[in-house]
Write an enzyme that holds these catalytic residues in place. Structure first.
Site, PDB file in Angstrom:
ATOM      1  N   ASP A 479       0.831  -1.200   0.000  1.00  0.00           N
ATOM      2  CA  ASP A 479       0.000   0.000   0.000  1.00  0.00           C
ATOM      3  C   ASP A 479       0.873   1.260   0.000  1.00  0.00           C
ATOM      4  O   ASP A 479       2.085   1.213   0.280  1.00  0.00           O
ATOM      5  CB  ASP A 479      -0.871  -0.036   1.268  1.00  0.00           C
ATOM      6  CG  ASP A 479      -2.170   0.737   1.117  1.00  0.00           C
ATOM      7  OD1 ASP A 479      -2.284   1.536   0.179  1.00  0.00           O
ATOM      8  OD2 ASP A 479      -3.062   0.551   1.968  1.00  0.00           O
ATOM      9  N   ASP A 549     -10.679   2.045  -3.189  1.00  0.00           N
ATOM     10  CA  ASP A 549     -11.241   1.800  -1.855  1.00  0.00           C
ATOM     11  C   ASP A 549     -12.755   1.791  -1.899  1.00  0.00           C
ATOM     12  O   ASP A 549     -13.408   1.403  -0.933  1.00  0.00           O
ATOM     13  CB  ASP A 549     -10.786   2.898  -0.879  1.00  0.00           C
ATOM     14  CG  ASP A 549      -9.432   2.568  -0.280  1.00  0.00           C
ATOM     15  OD1 ASP A 549      -8.962   1.427  -0.458  1.00  0.00           O
ATOM     16  OD2 ASP A 549      -8.849   3.448   0.371  1.00  0.00           O
TER      17      ASP A 549
HETATM   18  C1  DGJ Z   1      -5.803   1.850   1.982  1.00  0.00           C
HETATM   19  C2  DGJ Z   1      -6.179   0.656   1.182  1.00  0.00           C
HETATM   20  O1  DGJ Z   1      -6.666   1.027  -0.056  1.00  0.00           O
HETATM   21  C3  DGJ Z   1      -7.191  -0.169   1.974  1.00  0.00           C
HETATM   22  O2  DGJ Z   1      -7.617  -1.267   1.212  1.00  0.00           O
HETATM   23  C4  DGJ Z   1      -6.554  -0.612   3.257  1.00  0.00           C
HETATM   24  O3  DGJ Z   1      -5.503  -1.496   2.988  1.00  0.00           O
HETATM   25  C5  DGJ Z   1      -6.075   0.592   4.034  1.00  0.00           C
HETATM   26  N1  DGJ Z   1      -5.250   1.445   3.225  1.00  0.00           N
HETATM   27  C6  DGJ Z   1      -5.316   0.160   5.259  1.00  0.00           C
HETATM   28  O4  DGJ Z   1      -4.751   1.203   5.901  1.00  0.00           O
END
Ligand code: DGJ
Length: 736
Positions: A479, A549
């Site tokens: 990430d 997300d």
């Molecule tokens: C952002 C990501 O897009 C989410 O899926 C998740 O992993 C969060 N970060 C965790 O902090």
């Protein structure tokens, strides 16, 4: 040989059965562009395409020749100040302060195959017969500097890739202020520019605008390729649509700041350029120092937007992605983020994993919150060792327990970041990017590690390697949750700061390279607050990416539709999540959520232990469906049929390579009443095959389905309907 050099006219013709790209050495020894488009027959001379006319007020190169003006001659890699008055491909400051350069033809070589780019991701070949590469060396004898332009044409794909390389061979120091990967002068402006734009949770919406005189551009100055604009543009003719027409695509294989620009002059010449954004970029080159730009992948289609996308899909899937998972069906996963956020312990994780296993799910992914003191997003980043209060068995013990259930285990990391409340920051505050005497802004309470410093990269590499080595890890979600700001690297001196943002990206690539080489069996999924780094550079290391997300099925129609303009379905992480949806509070059925998520690398992101038995049984059936069809979905040919940006209905389909099977995804956003009859013309089937169509339970020939269409009318064409909003269907087509 699909690249020919016609010596007499000094013309290069790159061609295959579908496309031609033609340019020549001009009489001032610079390179002039002649043609790019559908294949034309090879000839030894195309000089008529130069169209040099004498025009008032033009600056001309040769006395007594008022027709040779770089202001009007279409060029391959233009510079400013010697006649050309438009935006250049390259800008250099010489020691004497001048910006005037003159790169002229020195030599060229035509080679089979495609050389790789040092330290940068790029498309590749597995067999040298797949492509041919032309490398043209230009030279400026005042600054004694080489500029090498590389062009690769694929034999069986409508693809040309380009990049530029510069090397200072002289004593004088030069400063590169801008060096684009490519520039292309198109002879008219009758195009619409397509871009993929958005923001967090609404990534890659499709936007069109008509080209006008002046500059139209998209860019990122965020330190990542970004969710605002994807490093891709297309230029399509007015009547080009998904089904037909001419379009050119430009996609940059890079994950950092970029610029994609079309500069249209008042003679209607459209100059397309693409590369690293010049803002904040500056590169001092001393004797023997060099610089390599990222690659641009240029695609031509006269089969509409679907044709362009399919060329990108197969190239990126087959010759950009690498590693074991490139050709493998992707495991069906369950991720605990939306199920628990930071609030979990080992028992809870095992409870979800056990239930997931019962339902046929293959991979459990432990998301954020497993390390250091990471109980919220204020602390812990940088401390890549397990939080034993939450997970007493550690990652090594937990991964074994999950393996013992018969599931693979995956882990979330965010290796480029640090919280101030972390052991790493307390020990090494100098490891962050921070501008002296300036306040540092945060993003999600976190700061950016200086990945332009190899010591930092090695440090993180060691820390995370230890976790991986001690455990059984099959998957990593990498990430990156903030943009870069106040960028300054304490390990570089003042005149090196202009390369820090680029070297940061090289540092990210380097770490990916080391980890993917050391752990070749791990499937990597890139992520950046969802899809802020969904770019070809990432795909080279991580064959899939968390698309957004936003997990709402209806929002995902737009996001996945737009993403599919460039990126294959196998690269799009797409999960079924809970309702009401956590981002948009919308309720959709479990069916609709799965029907959208099937078209990608499929998974779940909710607490399945809280689902009713009926819903759990539905999940089981969905998992079985996906296992039966994921090869078709992830490696078939994808067609967009109806756009969520234009209508209440979205329709797409995927056809197996041998055309014996297809799935059609049909989605209707809002309920309608008493509307007209509906049918949709399918694409890509074998016209002579008879297909059984599920839901209708009837047989139709391929030519009927493609020319008459699939009947999608339902009870909303009557005055009574109880289906409601957000309805979806999957039609399964099987050749008898
Ligand atoms: C952002 C990501 O897009 C989410 O899926 C998740 O992993 C969060 N970060 C965790 O902090």
């Amino acid at each position: 040989m699909p690249i020919k050099y016609h010596k007499l006219s000094q013309t290069f013709h790159l061609y295959n059965n579908e496309i031609s790209y033609i340019f020549k050495i001009l009489k001032n020894n610079q390179l002039g562009h002649l043609y790019y488009g559908k294949a034309i027959r090879d000839k030894d001379n195309y000089d008529y395409l130069l169209e040099t006319y004498s025009r008032g007020m033009s600056v001309c190169t040769f006395e007594n020749d008022s027709s040779f003006s770089l202001d009007h001659i279409k060029q391959e890699y233009p510079t400013y100040g010697t006649g050309d008055m438009h935006h250049p491909a390259i800008d250099i400051t010489l020691e004497n302060g001048s910006h005037i350069v003159n790169f002229v033809y020195k030599q060229h070589e035509i080679i089979k195959g495609k050389p790789s780019l040092e330290n940068l991701p790029a498309t590749y070949v597995e067999d040298n017969n797949e492509s041919t590469t032309l490398k043209i060396t230009l030279y400026d004898d005042v600054i004694e500097t080489y500029l090498i332009l590389s062009y690769t044409i694929y034999e069986n794909r409508n693809v040309i890739t380009r990049n530029a390389y510069i090397k200072n061979n002289g004593k004088q120091k030069i400063v590169i202020n801008q060096i684009m990967s490519m520039s292309l002068d198109l002879p008219d402006k009758d195009y619409e520019m397509i871009e993929l734009t958005g923001a967090w949770a609404r990534e890659r919406y499709v936007k069109n605008r008509k080209l006008e005189h002046g500059i139209q551009s998209i860019y990122s100055l965020r330190g990542c390729s970004s969710n605002a604009f994807n490093p891709f543009i297309a230029l399509k003719r007015e009547h080009c649509d998904e089904y037909q027409g001419e379009v050119l695509g430009f996609s940059l294989v890079y994950s950092g700041n970029f610029l994609a620009q079309v500069d249209v002059d008042t003679y209607n010449v459209s100059r397309v350029s693409m590369g690293i954004h010049p803002h904040c970029f500056g590169l001092e080159l001393n004797k023997n120092e060099d610089f390599q730009t990222p690659e641009v992948v240029i695609v031509y289609s006269d089969n509409g937007l679907n044709g362009m996308s399919q060329t990108y899909h197969s190239l990126y899937q087959e010759r950009l992605c690498r590693g074991k998972y490139r050709d493998l069906e992707r495991p069906i996963l369950i991720n605990n983020w939306e199920a628990t956020y930071f609030d979990f312990d080992e028992d809870k994780i095992l409870e979800i994993a056990k239930k997931a296993k019962e339902l046929g799910i293959e991979l459990f992914v432990l998301d954020d919150g497993w390390f250091g003191k990471r109980n919220d997003d204020h602390r812990g980043l940088g401390d890549w060792y397990p939080n034993l209060n939450k997970i007493p068995s550690g990652i090594s013990g937990l991964s074994r327990k999950i393996n013992d259930l018969g599931m693979k285990f995956g882990l979330w990391v965010e290796l480029e970041m640090v919280n101030k409340d972390s052991d790493l920051y307390r020990e090494h505050p100098e490891y962050t990017l921070e501008t002296p005497q300036r306040h540092s802004s945060h993003g999600r309470n976190q700061y950016v590690l200086d990945f332009s410093n190899d010591e930092v990269v090695q440090y993180i590499y060691k820390m995370i390697s230890k976790v991986i080595e001690e455990s059984h890890i099959d998957y990593i979600k990498w990430d990156m949750n903030r943009c870069m700001s106040e960028v300054y690297s304490s390990c570089h001196n003042s005149h090196e700061q202009g390369k820090v943002m680029h070297e940061y990206i090289l540092g990210v690539y380097h770490l990916y390279d080391k980890l993917t080489k050391k752990f070749p069996n791990i499937l990597f999924e890139s992520c950046s607050s969802g899809g802020a780094r969904f770019d070809p550079g990432m795909l080279y290391y991580a064959p899939q990416c968390w698309t957004s997300d936003n997990t709402d099925a209806i929002e995902r129609l737009k996001i996945q539709y737009g993403t599919s303009f460039v990126y294959p379905l196998s690269s799009m992480g797409s999960h079924v999540s809970a309702v009401p949806n956590h981002q948009i509070c919308r309720n959709t059925t479990l069916d609709t959520r799965a029907h959208v998520a099937y078209f990608g690398s499929f998974g779940y992101e909710l607490d399945i232990t809280k689902l009713s038995i009926d819903k759990q049984n539905m999940v089981k059936q969905q998992v079985e469906f996906m296992k039966a069809y994921r090869r078709l979905i992830q490696f078939g040919t994808f067609y967009r049929l109806k756009s969520p940006f234009e209508d209440n209905e979205t329709i797409w389909m995927v056809v197996s390579k041998d055309k014996s099977q297809a799935l059609v995804g049909y989605y209707r956003t809002l309920q309608e009443i008493n509307v007209g009859y509906r049918r949709i013309k399918l694409l890509g089937l074998n016209k002579n095959y008879s297909y059984h169509v599920s839901l209708l339970d009837q047989n139709f020939y391929g030519d009927e389905l493609m020319n008459v269409g699939l009947i999608t009318s339902d009870s909303s064409s009557s005055d009574h309907n109880d289906e409601g909003d957000f309805v979806s269907r999957i039609y399964v087509l099987k050749a008898n």
